[in-house]
Design a protein around this motif. Structure first.
Motif, PDB file in Angstrom:
ATOM      1  N   GLY A  11      -4.477 -18.350  -1.911  1.00 12.20           N
ATOM      2  CA  GLY A  11      -5.709 -17.612  -2.187  1.00 12.20           C
ATOM      3  C   GLY A  11      -6.072 -17.700  -3.642  1.00 12.20           C
ATOM      4  N   GLY A  12      -7.322 -17.401  -3.908  1.00 16.03           N
ATOM      5  CA  GLY A  12      -7.791 -17.405  -5.287  1.00 16.03           C
ATOM      6  C   GLY A  12      -8.140 -16.001  -5.731  1.00 16.03           C
ATOM      7  N   LEU A  13      -9.073 -15.918  -6.650  1.00 11.72           N
ATOM      8  CA  LEU A  13      -9.445 -14.611  -7.188  1.00 11.72           C
ATOM      9  C   LEU A  13     -10.074 -13.733  -6.121  1.00 11.72           C
ATOM     10  CD1 LEU A  13     -10.993 -15.651 -10.597  1.00 11.72           C
ATOM     11  CD2 LEU A  13      -8.787 -14.633 -10.182  1.00 11.72           C
ATOM     12  N   GLN A  14     -10.889 -14.353  -5.272  1.00 14.77           N
ATOM     13  CA  GLN A  14     -11.550 -13.556  -4.236  1.00 14.77           C
ATOM     14  C   GLN A  14     -10.526 -12.930  -3.302  1.00 14.77           C
ATOM     15  OE1 GLN A  14     -14.723 -12.752  -4.054  1.00 14.77           O
ATOM     16  NE2 GLN A  14     -14.941 -13.861  -5.965  1.00 14.77           N
ATOM     17  N   GLU A  15      -9.492 -13.687  -3.000  1.00 10.83           N
ATOM     18  CA  GLU A  15      -8.479 -13.167  -2.087  1.00 10.83           C
ATOM     19  C   GLU A  15      -7.695 -12.034  -2.754  1.00 10.83           C
ATOM     20  OE1 GLU A  15      -9.312 -16.463  -2.038  1.00 10.83           O
ATOM     21  OE2 GLU A  15     -10.224 -16.059  -0.094  1.00 10.83           O
ATOM     22  N   ALA A  16      -7.478 -12.184  -4.063  1.00  7.87           N
ATOM     23  CA  ALA A  16      -6.805 -11.109  -4.793  1.00  7.87           C
ATOM     24  C   ALA A  16      -7.637  -9.841  -4.724  1.00  7.87           C
ATOM     25  CB  ALA A  16      -6.588 -11.520  -6.245  1.00  7.87           C
ATOM     26  N   LEU A  17      -8.936 -10.029  -4.823  1.00  6.82           N
ATOM     27  CA  LEU A  17      -9.849  -8.894  -4.762  1.00  6.82           C
ATOM     28  C   LEU A  17      -9.771  -8.222  -3.398  1.00  6.82           C
ATOM     29  CD1 LEU A  17     -12.785  -8.971  -6.820  1.00  6.82           C
ATOM     30  CD2 LEU A  17     -13.409  -8.383  -4.539  1.00  6.82           C
ATOM     31  N   LYS A  18      -9.754  -9.032  -2.357  1.00 13.28           N
ATOM     32  CA  LYS A  18      -9.665  -8.492  -0.996  1.00 13.28           C
ATOM     33  C   LYS A  18      -8.332  -7.757  -0.827  1.00 13.28           C
ATOM     34  CE  LYS A  18     -13.406  -9.386   0.950  1.00 13.28           C
ATOM     35  NZ  LYS A  18     -14.187  -8.236   0.674  1.00 13.28           N
ATOM     36  N   HIS A  19      -7.308  -8.342  -1.383  1.00  9.51           N
ATOM     37  CA  HIS A  19      -5.986  -7.730  -1.271  1.00  9.51           C
ATOM     38  C   HIS A  19      -6.011  -6.321  -1.843  1.00  9.51           C
ATOM     39  CE1 HIS A  19      -1.562  -7.613  -2.587  1.00  9.51           C
ATOM     40  NE2 HIS A  19      -1.614  -7.383  -1.289  1.00  9.51           N
ATOM     41  N   SER A  20      -6.597  -6.208  -3.028  1.00  8.80           N
ATOM     42  CA  SER A  20      -6.651  -4.877  -3.639  1.00  8.80           C
ATOM     43  C   SER A  20      -7.581  -3.971  -2.850  1.00  8.80           C
ATOM     44  CB  SER A  20      -7.110  -4.980  -5.089  1.00  8.80           C
ATOM     45  OG  SER A  20      -8.480  -5.266  -5.132  1.00  8.80           O
ATOM     46  N   GLU A  21      -8.574  -4.562  -2.230  1.00 11.50           N
ATOM     47  CA  GLU A  21      -9.507  -3.735  -1.454  1.00 11.50           C
ATOM     48  C   GLU A  21      -8.801  -3.142  -0.239  1.00 11.50           C
ATOM     49  OE1 GLU A  21     -13.284  -5.667  -0.942  1.00 11.50           O
ATOM     50  OE2 GLU A  21     -13.550  -4.592   0.946  1.00 11.50           O
ATOM     51  N   TYR A  22      -8.005  -3.969   0.424  1.00  7.45           N
ATOM     52  CA  TYR A  22      -7.304  -3.447   1.595  1.00  7.45           C
ATOM     53  C   TYR A  22      -6.198  -2.489   1.195  1.00  7.45           C
ATOM     54  CZ  TYR A  22      -9.813  -6.538   4.675  1.00  7.45           C
ATOM     55  OH  TYR A  22     -10.802  -7.135   5.388  1.00  7.45           O
ATOM     56  N   GLY A  29       2.652   0.334   3.285  1.00  8.73           N
ATOM     57  CA  GLY A  29       3.342  -0.900   2.901  1.00  8.73           C
ATOM     58  C   GLY A  29       2.555  -2.151   3.215  1.00  8.73           C
ATOM     59  N   TRP A  30       1.275  -2.010   3.463  1.00  9.55           N
ATOM     60  CA  TRP A  30       0.476  -3.198   3.781  1.00  9.55           C
ATOM     61  C   TRP A  30       0.363  -4.079   2.541  1.00  9.55           C
ATOM     62  CZ3 TRP A  30      -3.654  -6.020   2.352  1.00  9.55           C
ATOM     63  CH2 TRP A  30      -4.208  -6.869   3.311  1.00  9.55           C
ATOM     64  N   GLY A  31       0.485  -5.345   2.750  1.00  7.15           N
ATOM     65  CA  GLY A  31       0.284  -6.264   1.626  1.00  7.15           C
ATOM     66  C   GLY A  31       1.420  -6.245   0.626  1.00  7.15           C
ATOM     67  N   SER A  32       2.599  -5.914   1.103  1.00  9.74           N
ATOM     68  CA  SER A  32       3.736  -5.968   0.177  1.00  9.74           C
ATOM     69  C   SER A  32       4.184  -7.425   0.065  1.00  9.74           C
ATOM     70  CB  SER A  32       4.867  -5.104   0.707  1.00  9.74           C
ATOM     71  OG  SER A  32       5.289  -5.618   1.938  1.00  9.74           O
ATOM     72  N   GLY A  33       4.971  -7.683  -0.916  1.00 12.91           N
ATOM     73  CA  GLY A  33       5.423  -9.062  -1.076  1.00 12.91           C
ATOM     74  C   GLY A  33       6.274  -9.202  -2.313  1.00 12.91           C
ATOM     75  N   TRP A  34       6.392 -10.438  -2.741  1.00 12.50           N
ATOM     76  CA  TRP A  34       7.254 -10.725  -3.876  1.00 12.50           C
ATOM     77  C   TRP A  34       6.467 -11.363  -4.992  1.00 12.50           C
ATOM     78  CZ3 TRP A  34      12.307  -9.339  -4.217  1.00 12.50           C
ATOM     79  CH2 TRP A  34      12.917  -8.922  -3.028  1.00 12.50           C
ATOM     80  N   ASP A  35       6.822 -10.988  -6.183  1.00 12.40           N
ATOM     81  CA  ASP A  35       6.338 -11.712  -7.357  1.00 12.40           C
ATOM     82  C   ASP A  35       7.503 -12.537  -7.872  1.00 12.40           C
ATOM     83  OD1 ASP A  35       3.891 -10.666  -7.247  1.00 12.40           O
ATOM     84  OD2 ASP A  35       3.895  -9.819  -9.275  1.00 12.40           O
ATOM     85  N   ILE A  36       7.189 -13.776  -8.198  1.00  9.57           N
ATOM     86  CA  ILE A  36       8.271 -14.619  -8.684  1.00  9.57           C
ATOM     87  C   ILE A  36       7.930 -15.090 -10.089  1.00  9.57           C
ATOM     88  CG2 ILE A  36       7.298 -16.448  -7.228  1.00  9.57           C
ATOM     89  CD1 ILE A  36      10.048 -17.722  -7.244  1.00  9.57           C
ATOM     90  N   LYS A  96       0.847  -1.191   0.000  1.00  8.85           N
ATOM     91  CA  LYS A  96       0.000   0.000   0.000  1.00  8.85           C
ATOM     92  C   LYS A  96       0.880   1.237   0.000  1.00  8.85           C
ATOM     93  CE  LYS A  96      -4.095   1.671   2.334  1.00  8.85           C
ATOM     94  NZ  LYS A  96      -3.661   3.031   2.593  1.00  8.85           N
ATOM     95  N   VAL A  97       0.749   2.018  -1.034  1.00 12.43           N
ATOM     96  CA  VAL A  97       1.595   3.200  -1.182  1.00 12.43           C
ATOM     97  C   VAL A  97       0.806   4.449  -0.815  1.00 12.43           C
ATOM     98  CG1 VAL A  97       3.203   4.359  -2.687  1.00 12.43           C
ATOM     99  CG2 VAL A  97       2.576   2.012  -3.150  1.00 12.43           C
ATOM    100  N   ALA A  98      -0.408   4.520  -1.324  1.00 11.34           N
ATOM    101  CA  ALA A  98      -1.195   5.724  -1.131  1.00 11.34           C
ATOM    102  C   ALA A  98      -1.785   5.751   0.267  1.00 11.34           C
ATOM    103  CB  ALA A  98      -2.313   5.772  -2.162  1.00 11.34           C
ATOM    104  N   GLY A  99      -2.205   6.914   0.659  1.00 10.57           N
ATOM    105  CA  GLY A  99      -2.884   7.041   1.941  1.00 10.57           C
ATOM    106  C   GLY A  99      -1.913   7.089   3.095  1.00 10.57           C
ATOM    107  N   GLU A 100      -2.489   7.223   4.277  1.00 14.35           N
ATOM    108  CA  GLU A 100      -1.651   7.456   5.447  1.00 14.35           C
ATOM    109  C   GLU A 100      -1.558   6.252   6.371  1.00 14.35           C
ATOM    110  OE1 GLU A 100      -3.817  10.788   6.420  1.00 14.35           O
ATOM    111  OE2 GLU A 100      -2.541  12.144   5.304  1.00 14.35           O
ATOM    112  N   ASP A 101      -2.671   5.506   6.452  1.00 14.13           N
ATOM    113  CA  ASP A 101      -2.613   4.375   7.367  1.00 14.13           C
ATOM    114  C   ASP A 101      -2.108   3.134   6.649  1.00 14.13           C
ATOM    115  OD1 ASP A 101      -4.809   4.490   5.827  1.00 14.13           O
ATOM    116  OD2 ASP A 101      -6.167   3.528   7.243  1.00 14.13           O
TER     117      ASP A 101
END
Lengths: 983, 168
Positions: free
Chosen positions: A609-620, A580-587, A572-577
């Motif tokens: 996780g599947g597609l739903q989890e990806a969606l949640k990830h982007s939501e958070y 860096g949430w949900g950072s990680g690695w792409d391999i 997470k880059v934008a916003g204040e709270d």
């Protein structure tokens, strides 16, 4: 009564005898003429009898079994006659009166035995028919009394009493016929044999591409067929919270191999020159951003059609440049990967081809693509010795080539080329879809997982096997001194990841550019690695031959070295709270090695996780999800349409009495977001408002000139000046404001150009400067955390008419991506409406601590009477049909057609003014909303109209800036929420 | 499965006057039966019997009427039926009485009984025939109904097959 029920009843009553009555007025029409003519002679003449006899029987027949004609019409007729008789109860049946009524009106004087006998006979036959026919739906043996039941009666007819055997036989035949033909040509053992299994799998992935982890996923996930792939939607186990925890505290693994990769090769200058047309600096860093260009960072941006910046979005992409080898000349050949979502691929690919003028797949490319074909075959002798495919080979003769598992894209046409070259610039675009696998690790433990699961390759200078070219590229590389040193450097860096402190150090310094080098960029090496993969079977056999079971298998020099590329995701880059949430690695892996990497990751204890989890990830992360949250790109529009039809289908599946009446709730569009309408309405609103304010402004200017001593000097000066003078004023304010005005002017010019075209399309605002400005305006100027924000507010302009006007002008129909967090209760949903609170609401909010929000007054359903009328007309029409078969007025039919799309509880198509439909003015819609586990309150993401937002902000009190009301489509309760724009 | 149990009364309308047959229709039979009930048992009896009371089948030519009533109260109806003295329809009254042939629990059993009954009637008719032509005609109809039976069996099977084709 429903139609089906009536039909069923009609079927049941088909064989039952109908009532037989005599004609009403004139005695016995049938018998009388003959008798009358007879003049009282007792015996019936044979001819009369002949006349009579078929008549009776015919009448009976007609009622009970009209004709052995095809079933449906038969039954219908029966049904209608039934209905008719019901309707004309007591008047006798029409059929019996026949045309004979007029012939004789007289009573019979006597009765003969023969007529009596006739009547009896007819009745007997009717009754016989009724009795012989079983009327229930049960099978024959089910109708037997209990003491006559026998075991296995259902399939052994001989257990039945003899009189029922015939019917039972028929029933049994019918049942057999009904059973689906299940062609299992082979026994289970044959089907499960590896080669047949592979064949079957290959067949099944012809239509939808399977990822390499498909089998793994299919056992554990709800699979969906989407975008031409078979993808795991969500785990079958309950894991909503567990997946969140994995994302936030542990590690979540996702297979993103379905993302498409386009490779651009060519001169750096050429590439940049052309690509610059497709994106804008205004919307963030472009392809030419320095950290990205060097190959050190992965960049992300939004692509537009060439030279059409604020409009015609193509979609968001991520890109990565291949790092420069050495510090050569500026314009060397570079390699660029553009990663995108599969829904966007076609649009982007065609646009890229058009921009680079690569229309023709050039002949030189074809051999290359052919070698990259998915149907690669391993050396046959090896597989044959192990695979033991005895029968197959015998049978198919020349097709003895062992079946190979499809690696990569199974739907590709092998004859089609996936590589395009530009004639004049020499730029090559190739489609690397499914050539490179991509896994994503999210969460703080992803470093650990990586370091535990992977190990740097050992340096190897000797060839293991002279004949195979296994690892030859690696040996070659290790022989070179610079390659060796680079590898060692990379290894050191990789090992640093194990330690948290060192990771912090690493993040401070950054990974050096040279470490970003990977052999995965090289197609030939990838191909080599994919082809030289040891079969799983061999590995397992070697494992079983180990002296100590379960110990590590050491292959020594035969161990395959696999080039991979690790890309850090920023989180997470934008916003204040939650920075860096949900950072990680792409391999990134070469294809064919998917499962070999997947299983070790799983063994490290990651959650998948599947597609739903990806969606949640982007939501958070509060970023728009692809393609749902890009309403201005074609894929997004398509998605919205599908979503609407899905939701509508779901709505219609409910029984009508249990459906929500959205008209009464004041929800115009519960299944979609009418962005165009919204922006259009706000534009109109703005125009009318501008007219009225202009009048008042003139008055105010006059008064201000008379009173020069302003309490707020800056605001005063700005507002008193004319628009032309404004720019000069801006220069005196500050640099950032200056930039904004420049941009505004630029865009204004653009807008002027486009103004002629009069585009009806809305756009999504992505200009970072303007967004920053907006986000500053959205914050309340007093309250918690205000002091911290003052610094950032230093350079901001005040919100005045003069600043707003150009924005209104150049973005008349724009949407802004915003986030909402609810103040108190409430969980927003999809398509929740965002509304502007009134002054009374604020008053109420400040007075009452427990005030949740105002309530929407009940709307009246203005469509209900129309629907009722429609129904009545339909009913009448049906009745008319029964009477006069088909001849109904075409006009009426047309009217019905027109109103067919009326559904109770939904607005019919031409929507009224969306913004002012409810008691609060509509601002926008939520596209994604849920209870946030991270914040412990309801959170939503969505779009609001830019014009509306500015209007709202300018009219709100200072401490309540950015407060909005949210209302879910299924309720009348508004909830307070705070609107923020995160840039 | 729980169901409402009924009793079916298979009656024959016996009238001197053949014109009576004209007024054998559903409404006339219903009103006559209900009137008799009301006279015999008053409002209570009428109400009891009119639950699910219907004329299930009637044949004006043979004067056969099938009445339905709830099982609990069929005795009331049964005992009231003899009190029916006439049928009234379209302003005409015809003296007649109801002769109950059979009381059954299902329509089917009544139908079966009716078949037997009719056959017996026909045979009786045949025995008491006086002239040759009549005898022939009766024989013909008797045979006809048996023949028809056979035909119908065939017919039914054909129909059933049609049905199969539909439902599949």
């Amino acid at each position: 009564m429903s139609n089906a029920r009536e039909k069923k009843r009609a079927k049941k009553m088909r064989n039952q005898p109908a009532n037989v009555t005599l004609g009403p007025p004139a005695g016995e029409p049938r018998l009388s003429p003959a008798q009358h003519c007879n003049g009282g002679s007792r015996p019936l003449q044979p001819q009369q009898q002949a006349d009579l006899c078929p008549e009776t029987s015919e009448q009976y027949q007609q009622q009970k079994l009209p004709h052995p004609s095809p079933g449906p019409s038969n039954r219908k007729e029966q049904y209608f006659t039934k209905g008719q008789s019901k309707g004309e109860r007591g008047r006798g049946r029409g059929g019996w009166q026949g045309g004979r009524r007029g012939i004789s009106q007289e009573m019979p004087k006597f009765i003969t035995a023969s007529t009596f006998a006739q009547a009896r006979a007819a009745e007997i036959s009717a009754m016989l028919k009724a009795v012989a026919q079983k009327s229930s739906n049960s099978l024959v043996f089910q109708t037997l009394p209990r003491h006559m039941r026998r075991r296995a009666m259902s399939h052994n007819i001989k257990r039945l009493p003899r009189r029922l055997r015939e019917t039972a036989r028929k029933e049994a035949e019918k049942a057999v016929h009904q059973k689906k033909e299940h062609s299992k040509s082979k026994c289970r053992k044959a089907r499960r044999r590896h080669i047949n299994l592979v064949l079957e799998f290959n067949r099944r992935q012809k239509k939808n591409i399977w990822l390499e982890t498909h089998i793994w996923h299919a056992k554990r996930f709800h699979m969906v067929k989407k975008w031409g792939y078979c993808l795991g939607d969500k785990p079958t186990v309950k894991s909503y919270r567990a997946c969140y925890r994995a994302m936030a505290k542990h590690c979540l693994l996702q297979d993103l191999s379905y993302y498409c990769c386009l490779e651009l090769k060519g001169k750096e200058e050429e590439l940049l020159k052309v690509l610059a047309r497709m994106c804008s600096k205004d919307a963030g860093p472009t392809f030419a951003a320095v950290p990205c260009l060097s190959g050190r960072h992965q960049g992300s941006l939004v692509l537009y059609q060439a030279d059409r910046y604020p409009e015609d979005l193509l979609g968001p992409i991520t890109f990565i440049w291949k790092p420069k080898v050495g510090c050569g000349l500026g314009s060397e050949n570079r390699q660029l990967w553009i990663w995108m979502h599969p829904t966007l691929k076609q649009d982007i690919l065609t646009e890229l081809k058009a921009v680079f003028k690569c229309s023709e797949p050039v002949a030189t490319c074809i051999p290359e693509t052919v070698t990259v074909l998915p149907h690669e075959e391993e050396p046959t002798d090896e597989t044959r010795s192990i695979g033991k495919k005895r029968k197959r080979e015998d049978k198919e003769g020349e097709k003895a080539v062992p079946v190979k598992k499809i690696i990569g894209d199974g739907t590709r046409d092998p004859l089609k080329s996936y590589c395009w070259t530009s004639q004049n610039t020499g730029i090559v675009i190739s489609d690397l879809t499914m050539e490179i696998l991509r896994y994503r690790l999210v969460g703080p433990f992803s470093h650990c997982v990586l370091t535990e699961a992977l190990s740097a390759a050992l340096v190897q200078t000797e060839m293991a096997d002279a004949e195979t070219e296994l690892n030859s590229w690696w040996v070659e590389n290790c022989r070179k001194s610079e390659g060796l040193s680079l590898h060692l450097h990379q290894k050191d860096i990789f090992e640093l990841l194990q330690d948290d402190e060192k990771v912090a150090q690493l993040t401070l310094e950054g990974v050096p550019v040279e470490c970003a080098h990977s052999f995965i960029w090289d197609q030939t090496i990838c191909k080599n690695v994919t082809e030289s993969k040891l079969p799983e079977q061999d590995l397992n056999r070697m494992r079983s031959e180990l002296l100590v079971p379960g110990s590590r298998l050491d292959l020594g020099p035969r161990e395959t070295k696999i080039p991979i590329l690790l890309v850090q995701q920023p989180g997470k880059v934008a916003g204040e709270d939650r920075p860096g949430w949900g950072s990680g690695w792409d391999i990134y892996l070469p294809k064919g090695w998917g499962m070999a990497f997947w299983i070790p990751f799983i063994y490290q204890g990651v959650r998948v996780g599947g597609l739903q989890e990806a969606l949640k990830h982007s939501e958070y992360k509060r970023i728009p999800h692809i393609p749902d949250d890009y309403p201005d790109c074609p894929a997004g529009i398509q998605f919205a349409k599908e979503l609407e039809s899905n939701l509508f289908e779901k709505f219609k599946r409910r029984p009508p009495a249990k459906r929500a009446n959205y008209v009464k709730l004041g929800t115009l569009t519960p299944f979609l977001c009418p962005w165009e309408q919204l922006t259009q309405n706000w534009e109109e609103r703005n125009k009318t408002q501008a007219k009225s304010t202009r009048m008042s402004e003139i008055k105010r200017c006059v008064t201000e000139k008379q009173a020069p001593n302003d309490p707020q000097p800056r605001v005063g000066t700005e507002s008193s000046h004319e628009t032309s003078q404004m720019e000069e004023n801006m220069e005196t304010t500050c640099s950032q404001g200056n930039v904004i005005t420049e941009i505004l002017n630029e865009v204004q010019d653009l807008g002027k150009k486009d103004g002629v075209v009069a585009s009806n399309r809305f756009i999504v605002l992505r200009s970072t400067e303007l967004l920053k400005q907006l986000s500053a305006w959205c914050r309340p100027t007093s309250g918690r955390g205000w002091r911290g924000r003052t610094a950032s507010r230093q350079g901001q302009k005040e919100m005045t008419e003069d600043v707003l006007l150009p924005i209104f002008k150049c973005y008349p129909r724009a949407l802004v991506w915003v986030t909402f967090s609810l103040l108190r209760k409430g969980t927003p949903e999809l398509h929740t409406m965002v509304c502007i609170p009134t002054k009374e609401d604020f008053l109420h909010l400040s007075e009452d601590k427990l005030f949740c929000g105002p309530e929407e007054p009940k709307h009246s359903d203005i469509f209900k009477h129309k629907i009722v009328k429609l129904k009545e007309r339909k009913k009448k029409k049906d009745r008319g049909k029964t009477l006069e078969s088909s001849a109904s007025s075409s006009l009426e039919a047309n009217a019905v057609e027109e109103q067919k799309n009326l559904v109770l509880g939904l607005w019919c198509d031409p929507l009224s003014d969306v913004t002012s439909h409810c008691s609060r003015i509509l601002l926008g819609f939520v596209t994604r909303g849920d209870f946030s586990l991270a914040d412990g309150c309801g959170e939503a993401l969505g779009f609001v109209s830019l014009t509306g937002l500015l209007h709202m902000l300018s009219s709100q009190p200072e401490d309540k800036k950015g407060f909005v009301l949210l209302r879910t489509p299924g309720s009348r309760q508004y909830r307070f929420a705070r609107l923020t724009i995160e840039v | 499965m729980v169901r409402f149990k009924h009793r079916y009364l298979l009656c024959e309308v016996v009238a001197e006057d053949p014109r009576c047959r004209r007024c054998i229709d559903e409404r006339a039979v219903t009103t006559a039966a209900k009137g008799a009930l009301a006279r015999a048992y008053g409002d209570y009896g009428l109400a009891c019997c009119s639950i699910a009371f219907t004329v299930k089948y009637l044949n004006a030519y043979t004067g056969v009427v099938l009445l339905r009533c709830r099982k609990d109260f069929y005795r009331l109806l049964w005992s009231a039926l003899p009190l029916v003295t006439h049928l009234e329809s379209r302003g005409q009254r015809h003296p007649c009485f109801f002769h109950t042939l059979h009381v059954g629990g299902t329509i089917r059993s009544c139908q079966k009984f009716l078949i037997q009954y009719n056959r017996r009637q026909l045979v009786m008719l045949l025995n008491s025939c006086t002239n040759k032509e009549e005898r022939e005609s009766i024989q013909k109809s008797l045979l006809g109904c048996f023949l028809q039976e056979a035909e119908e069996e065939q017919f039914q099977s054909g129909e059933e097959e049609d049905d199969c084709a539909e439902t599949d």
